[in-house]
Design a protein around this motif. Structure first.
Motif, PDB file in Angstrom:
ATOM      1  N   TRP A  77       0.815  -1.210   0.000  1.00 55.90           N
ATOM      2  CA  TRP A  77       0.000   0.000   0.000  1.00 55.90           C
ATOM      3  C   TRP A  77       0.850   1.263   0.000  1.00 55.90           C
ATOM      4  O   TRP A  77       0.452   2.298  -0.568  1.00 55.90           O
ATOM      5  N   TYR A 103      -0.502   8.008  -4.783  1.00 54.61           N
ATOM      6  CA  TYR A 103      -1.814   7.532  -4.350  1.00 54.61           C
ATOM      7  C   TYR A 103      -2.828   8.675  -4.256  1.00 54.61           C
ATOM      8  O   TYR A 103      -4.038   8.437  -4.305  1.00 54.61           O
ATOM      9  N   PHE A 126      -1.861   2.967  -7.210  1.00 54.21           N
ATOM     10  CA  PHE A 126      -2.663   2.030  -6.428  1.00 54.21           C
ATOM     11  C   PHE A 126      -1.843   0.787  -6.144  1.00 54.21           C
ATOM     12  O   PHE A 126      -1.468   0.047  -7.063  1.00 54.21           O
TER      13      PHE A 126
END
Length: 265
Positions: free
Chosen positions: A13, A20, A216
Motif C-alpha cells: 500500500w 496515491y 494504487f
C-alpha cells in the motif's frame, strides 16, 4: 522505519507514496461527503483510520478539527505529511493498525475512515477498537464499497487477482453489506446507511491505467512482479476492461459505495 520490517501489506500500500493522491482524487466526491457525514467541528479530536495520503484528514482539519491520521504504510504517511504542510491546524500522522489503535479509551470525539478500514484483516476487532477510542456520544463516519458482485469494484479486484500471484488484500465487502454493518458496527454505534454512486470521470483508458499503475498498491505491485510480456498483457486486459465504460468524450465509471453515519452508544 526499516522497510524490511514492514508487513507485505504495508509495503504494497505504501509503495506509490504521493501518487496515491491521484486515486483519492478519483474518490474525492465520496470522501468529501463522508467528512460531511461526520461534520467535524472546531477543536474536536478526530481520528482518520487508513488515512492514505490524508485527503479526509485535511478536509476535517480545514473544518477546524484536531486530526490524527493513522495508516499501516509509512509511504502513505510520508506523503500525507508532505501534502498537509501549511494546514492550520495541521493533522498529525502516525503508523498504526486499525486492529490495535495506540490511543486511550474515549480519546476522540469522532472517527472516520474512507475506503481504509475496509481492508482490515480483522474487521470485527477494528470495529471494537474504533468504539473503544471514541467517547460515548461521539460520532462515526465510514465510506465503504457496497457488496455488489457484478459491480465495478468486485470485477476490478477480480481482474487484478487474475494477474497476481500474491495473496489478495483482505476483502472489503463485509463492510458493504447492510446486514453485517447492523450486526457488527451496530453493536457499538447507532448507525444509518446511505448508498452513493462514486463516479470516476477520466479522459481515456490510458489515463486510468497510468493513475492505477503508479498510484494504487495492488496494481503497482502486480505489474512490478510480472515479466515484460505479461506486463503488456496485463495492461491490455486492464485497458480493455475499462474501455467498456466509454461515454461521450471520455469514461464514466460508476462505483456503488455506502456512507455510514453513527453515534457511539
Amino acid at each position: 522505519m526499516n522497510v524490511d520490517t514492514l508487513s507485505p501489506e504495508a509495503r504494497m500500500w505504501g509503495q506509490p507514496g504521493k501518487s496515491y493522491d491521484g486515486i483519492s482524487f478519483g474518490l474525492s466526491d465520496t470522501i468529501s461527503h463522508t467528512v460531511q457525514a461526520l461534520w467535524p467541528r472546531p477543536g474536536e479530536r478526530i481520528l482518520d483510520i487508513g488515512t492514505g495520503t490524508g485527503w479526509a484528514a485535511r478536509l476535517a482539519a480545514w473544518r477546524g478539527a484536531s486530526v490524527t491520521g493513522v495508516d499501516i504504510a509509512p509511504g502513505m504517511l510520508e506523503a500525507a505529511e508532505t501534502l498537509s504542510a501549511g494546514f492550520d491546524p495541521r493533522p498529525v500522522f502516525q503508523q498504526a493498525a486499525a486492529e490495535e489503535l495506540p490511543f486511550d479509551n474515549g480519546s476522540f470525539d469522532g472517527v472516520i475512515s474512507t475506503f481504509g478500514v475496509i481492508f482490515s484483516s480483522e474487521p470485527s476487532k477494528s470495529v471494537t477498537e474504533m468504539a473503544r477510542v471514541v467517547r460515548p456520544g461521539g460520532r462515526l463516519a465510514l465510506a465503504t464499497w457496497a457488496d455488489e458482485p457484478d459491480g465495478y469494484i468486485a470485477r476490478f479486484f477480480g481482474l487484478v487477482g487474475e494477474w497476481s500471484d500474491a495473496p489478495p488484500p483482505a476483502s472489503p465487502f463485509d463492510w458493504g453489506r447492510s446486514s453485517w454493518l447492523k450486526e457488527v458496527v451496530g453493536e457499538c454505534f447507532e448507525i444509518d446507511i446511505h448508498e452513493q454512486v462514486t463516479t470516476l470521470y477520466a479522459p481515456d483508458v490510458t489515463t486510468v491505467w497510468k493513475e492505477y499503475v503508479n498510484g494504487f498498491g495492488p496494481v503497482a505491485a502486480t505489474y512490478a512482479t510480472l515479466p515484460q510480456n505479461r506486463r503488456d498483457a496485463f495492461r491490455a486486459a486492464f485497458e480493455d476492461f475499462h474501455r467498456s465504460f466509454a461515454a461521450g468524450s471520455g469514461l464514466a465509471i460508476p462505483r456503488l459505495a455506502l456512507v455510514i453515519r453513527g453515534v457511539r452508544l
